[in-house]
Design an enzyme around this catalytic site. Structure first.
Site, PDB file in Angstrom:
ATOM      1  N   ASN A  65      43.442  49.172  27.877  1.00 48.84           N
ATOM      2  CA  ASN A  65      43.369  48.664  29.082  1.00 48.84           C
ATOM      3  C   ASN A  65      42.700  47.954  29.541  1.00 48.84           C
ATOM      4  O   ASN A  65      43.267  46.455  29.747  1.00 48.84           O
ATOM      5  CB  ASN A  65      44.210  49.566  30.212  1.00 48.84           C
ATOM      6  CG  ASN A  65      43.741  48.746  31.155  1.00 48.84           C
ATOM      7  OD1 ASN A  65      44.804  48.010  31.167  1.00 48.84           O
ATOM      8  ND2 ASN A  65      43.453  48.937  32.373  1.00 48.84           N
ATOM      9  N   SER A  77      49.847  41.109  26.589  1.00 50.35           N
ATOM     10  CA  SER A  77      49.862  40.950  27.945  1.00 50.35           C
ATOM     11  C   SER A  77      51.398  39.480  27.467  1.00 50.35           C
ATOM     12  O   SER A  77      51.736  39.640  26.236  1.00 50.35           O
ATOM     13  CB  SER A  77      49.124  39.442  28.591  1.00 50.35           C
ATOM     14  OG  SER A  77      49.632  38.752  29.002  1.00 50.35           O
ATOM     15  N   TYR A  93      42.147  34.083  26.299  1.00 53.00           N
ATOM     16  CA  TYR A  93      43.439  35.199  26.777  1.00 53.00           C
ATOM     17  C   TYR A  93      44.037  35.677  25.746  1.00 53.00           C
ATOM     18  O   TYR A  93      44.287  36.281  25.313  1.00 53.00           O
ATOM     19  CB  TYR A  93      43.915  34.620  28.271  1.00 53.00           C
ATOM     20  CG  TYR A  93      44.190  36.285  28.502  1.00 53.00           C
ATOM     21  CD1 TYR A  93      43.985  37.094  28.838  1.00 53.00           C
ATOM     22  CD2 TYR A  93      45.882  36.569  28.502  1.00 53.00           C
ATOM     23  CE1 TYR A  93      43.977  38.602  30.195  1.00 53.00           C
ATOM     24  CE2 TYR A  93      46.259  37.387  29.090  1.00 53.00           C
ATOM     25  CZ  TYR A  93      45.802  38.896  29.357  1.00 53.00           C
ATOM     26  OH  TYR A  93      46.104  39.053  30.355  1.00 53.00           O
ATOM     27  N   ALA A 150      44.483  34.153  22.861  1.00 53.21           N
ATOM     28  CA  ALA A 150      43.785  34.408  21.514  1.00 53.21           C
ATOM     29  C   ALA A 150      43.078  35.999  21.966  1.00 53.21           C
ATOM     30  O   ALA A 150      43.460  36.667  20.401  1.00 53.21           O
ATOM     31  CB  ALA A 150      42.678  33.401  21.513  1.00 53.21           C
ATOM     32  N   LYS A 188      45.009  38.728  23.645  1.00 53.25           N
ATOM     33  CA  LYS A 188      45.702  39.700  23.615  1.00 53.25           C
ATOM     34  C   LYS A 188      47.270  39.567  22.048  1.00 53.25           C
ATOM     35  O   LYS A 188      47.292  40.595  21.600  1.00 53.25           O
ATOM     36  CB  LYS A 188      47.030  38.920  24.506  1.00 53.25           C
ATOM     37  CG  LYS A 188      45.877  39.657  25.408  1.00 53.25           C
ATOM     38  CD  LYS A 188      45.681  41.283  25.841  1.00 53.25           C
ATOM     39  CE  LYS A 188      44.442  41.535  27.259  1.00 53.25           C
ATOM     40  NZ  LYS A 188      44.846  42.997  27.678  1.00 53.25           N
TER      41      LYS A 188
END
Length: 269
Positions: free
Chosen positions: A96, A146, A159, A161, A163
């Site tokens: 997470n 996401s 971000y 890339a 996820k």
């Protein structure tokens, strides 16, 4: 080594390791799974917040915490050692931990790129690699990705890339280790009200993009994500493998505009 009793929830007595468990979605997942009878290994960087997690769970026989930087070389081994020394196994891993406030690609320097990829792709990769040998048939991995890994998003940059890479890793694990009875799925939250997101909602542009384009009349709550993760860990989710469950009120799958957005006067710039 502590022994865990069973229960009638189907996941009671199992052991889950959750990264980023000291706040937000990770905290919500940890307390939800503990309520369902699981033993929780919660990691984070802030010892005080981890203490609050242990207090919220309220049963020292079912919680262990570790203050650790997930990008440290020895972090995966330390997490696994803690779980195995306490309960002898790991049944579920929830990757997470994340960081926010990315910039567009052309504004992202190498240091920021390495940081985002390190926390949200390299660290989950290394931790899963360490955990899987300890998992038995019936175990599960849930990666928190996401909506930015589902649709293109402004300012996604590193971000998106990271996820997106985590989504691809989810599919690989599902295929490679499914025959061993180890499932892997992703949960892709939309805008979920956490302390990190509350700051971004102060930005009028960010707020409008999310509130005026979500057909359901509220933003996501931590409880929405925690309940989805809990379902994927439960017997009800036992035949779900290699999937991304999007929890965003329809934001990414529709072209909704609120009445306010539709009736607003557009101003040329």
């Amino acid at each position: 080594m502590s022994k865990l009793g069973g229960g009638n929830s189907g996941i009671a007595g199992k052991v889950v390791a959750i990264t980023g468990a000291s706040s937000g979605i990770g905290f919500g997942c940890a307390t939800k799974l503990a309520e369902m009878g699981m033993a929780v290994v919660g990691t984070g960087r802030n010892p005080d917040r981890l203490g609050a997690l242990a207090a919220a769970i309220g049963d020292p026989d079912r919680v262990a915490t570790l203050a650790v930087d997930l990008t440290d070389d020895d972090a995966p081994q330390r997490i696994v050692d803690l779980a195995v020394s306490r309960w002898g196994r790991i049944d579920v891993l929830v990757n997470n931990a994340g960081v926010g406030s990315p910039k567009p690609l052309h504004e992202t320097d190498d240091e920021s790129l390495d940081y985002f990829l390190g926390v949200m792709l390299r660290a989950p990769f290394r931790l899963a690699r360490e955990v899987i040998p300890h998992m038995r048939s019936g175990s599960a991995i849930v990666n928190i990705t996401s909506t930015f890994a589902v649709v293109g998003g402004l300012r996604g940059g590193a971000y998106s890339a990271a996820k997106g890479g985590l989504t691809a890793l989810t599919l690989h694990i599902a295929c490679q280790y499914g025959p061993q009875g180890i499932r892997c799925n992703a949960v892709a939250p939309g805008v979920t009200v956490t302390p990190m997101v509350e700051q971004r909602l102060e930005d009028e542009r960010f707020r409008k993009i999310n509130t005026e384009m979500t057909p359901y009349p509220r933003l996501g709550a931590v409880e929405d994500i925690a309940a989805t993760v809990a379902f994927l860990c439960s017997p009800g989710g036992s035949f779900i493998n290699g999937q991304t469950i999007v929890v965003d009120g329809g934001w990414s799958s529709t072209k909704y505009l609120s009445e306010f957005a539709l009736s607003s006067q557009w101003v040329a710039r």
